[in-house]
Design an enzyme around this catalytic site. Structure first.
Site, mmCIF file in Angstrom:
data_model
loop_
_atom_site.group_PDB
_atom_site.id
_atom_site.type_symbol
_atom_site.label_atom_id
_atom_site.label_comp_id
_atom_site.label_asym_id
_atom_site.label_seq_id
_atom_site.Cartn_x
_atom_site.Cartn_y
_atom_site.Cartn_z
ATOM 1 N N ASP A 85 35.814 39.093 42.534
ATOM 2 C CA ASP A 85 36.626 39.703 42.066
ATOM 3 C C ASP A 85 37.128 39.137 40.928
ATOM 4 O O ASP A 85 37.145 37.424 40.363
ATOM 5 C CB ASP A 85 37.364 38.989 43.414
ATOM 6 C CG ASP A 85 37.486 40.203 43.863
ATOM 7 O OD1 ASP A 85 36.604 40.889 44.140
ATOM 8 O OD2 ASP A 85 37.968 39.584 46.046
ATOM 9 N N HIS A 136 41.190 45.557 42.179
ATOM 10 C CA HIS A 136 41.641 44.734 43.152
ATOM 11 C C HIS A 136 42.638 45.162 43.181
ATOM 12 O O HIS A 136 43.707 44.155 43.286
ATOM 13 C CB HIS A 136 41.279 43.665 42.844
ATOM 14 C CG HIS A 136 41.230 42.683 43.508
ATOM 15 N ND1 HIS A 136 40.350 42.514 44.425
ATOM 16 C CD2 HIS A 136 41.273 41.037 43.245
ATOM 17 C CE1 HIS A 136 41.008 41.546 45.559
ATOM 18 N NE2 HIS A 136 40.894 40.604 43.937
ATOM 19 N N HIS A 235 33.409 34.949 42.661
ATOM 20 C CA HIS A 235 34.380 35.290 41.768
ATOM 21 C C HIS A 235 33.695 34.631 40.615
ATOM 22 O O HIS A 235 33.333 33.535 40.439
ATOM 23 C CB HIS A 235 36.216 33.845 42.008
ATOM 24 C CG HIS A 235 36.590 34.735 43.760
ATOM 25 N ND1 HIS A 235 35.913 33.726 44.781
ATOM 26 C CD2 HIS A 235 37.534 34.867 43.373
ATOM 27 C CE1 HIS A 235 36.957 35.025 45.855
ATOM 28 N NE2 HIS A 235 37.943 35.567 44.760
#
Length: 267
Positions: A85, A136, A235
């Site tokens: 992400d 996202h 991440h």
């Protein structure tokens, strides 16, 4: 005459505060044209019961499958799926991409609108090197608080448009809810828009830029909890992930794991 009993002042205060918070949320969404959802809001959660086995989630795979959603992939062998992400770029993605290339891993990067607009060259590199760029949302809101399909659609469509401007291609229909917040109406709307909602079955606290885990802390979470079919959430803003990814992939390979292509295997 029987005397009426009124609620204690502290009870009234709690009721008033709750009412104010509700109205504030309602009017915030109404001002931006979104209708608050009436469905139950759920924070994605996992409970690891046994080393090497998939965790128990707060929504079963059978339930999620009704909405073309997944959190752990079916796997006859020891296949895992790497996802990232990203809301912004802070210098770690190049090292991550190099490690992925070294190990022949095709990852999925779930990007927000800011990343697509400010890092078109990195987005193009991700695609050129065979990775998938998923949705996202444009502004990373709490999507579980949005109850109307048009507002939900706009959060996804703005990313689709930015992606097509960069690549000339349609964005793959993979969606990850910001912060893992979801409700059933969200899952239904994503499915109606042609998306598959992708949660995760393995992650660790790596997103605090100024409070990064040590290498050993990362390995202590990610090595024993890996399992067949794992959808791993990392991440790309994490300095630790940029530093350890090559070694982490090597350790998983030594345990007999191989790396699948999430978008390909969901087709």
């Amino acid at each position: 005459m029987k005397r009426l009993k009124f609620p204690h002042w502290s009870t009234l205060a709690v009721i008033l505060i709750a009412a104010v918070l509700f109205l504030a949320a309602f009017y915030t969404h109404r001002e931006r044209g979104a209708v608050p959802t009436a469905g139950e809001i759920t924070n994605w959660g996992l409970s690891f019961q046994k080393e090497g086995e998939p965790p128990v989630a707060n929504a079963t795979g059978e339930y999620l499958s009704q909405f073309d959603s997944v959190y752990c992939m079916p796997s006859e062998g020891k296949t895992i799926y790497i996802t990232f992400d990203a809301g912004f770029e802070n210098g770690n993605t190049e090292a991550i991409l190099e490690a992925l290339k070294k190990h022949g891993v095709k990852a999925t990067f779930f990007l927000v609108g800011n990343y697509l607009e400010t890092e078109p060259e990195l987005v193009q590199r991700m695609v050129s090197e065979g990775h998938t760029v998923g949705n996202h949302t444009y502004s990373h809101p709490d999507m579980s608080a949005i109850g109307d399909k048009e507002s939900f659609r706009q959060e996804l469509q703005r990313n689709e448009e930015a992606y097509k401007k960069i690549t000339g291609e349609d964005m793959p229909k993979l969606y990850r809810p910001p912060q893992g917040k979801f409700c059933e109406s969200n899952l239904k709307m994503a499915k109606e828009l042609g998306y598959r909602t992708v949660f995760w079955s393995l992650a660790y606290v790596d997103w605090y830029e100024n409070d990064q885990p040590t290498h050993q802390q990362a390995f202590d979470k990610l090595i024993p909890r890996v399992h067949p079919g794992a959808v791993v959430l990392l991440h790309s803003t994490s300095r630790t992930n940029g530093e350890i990814l090559d070694e982490l992939l090597t350790k998983w390979e030594e345990l007999g794991y191989r790396f699948g292509d999430l978008w390909k295997d969901l087709q």
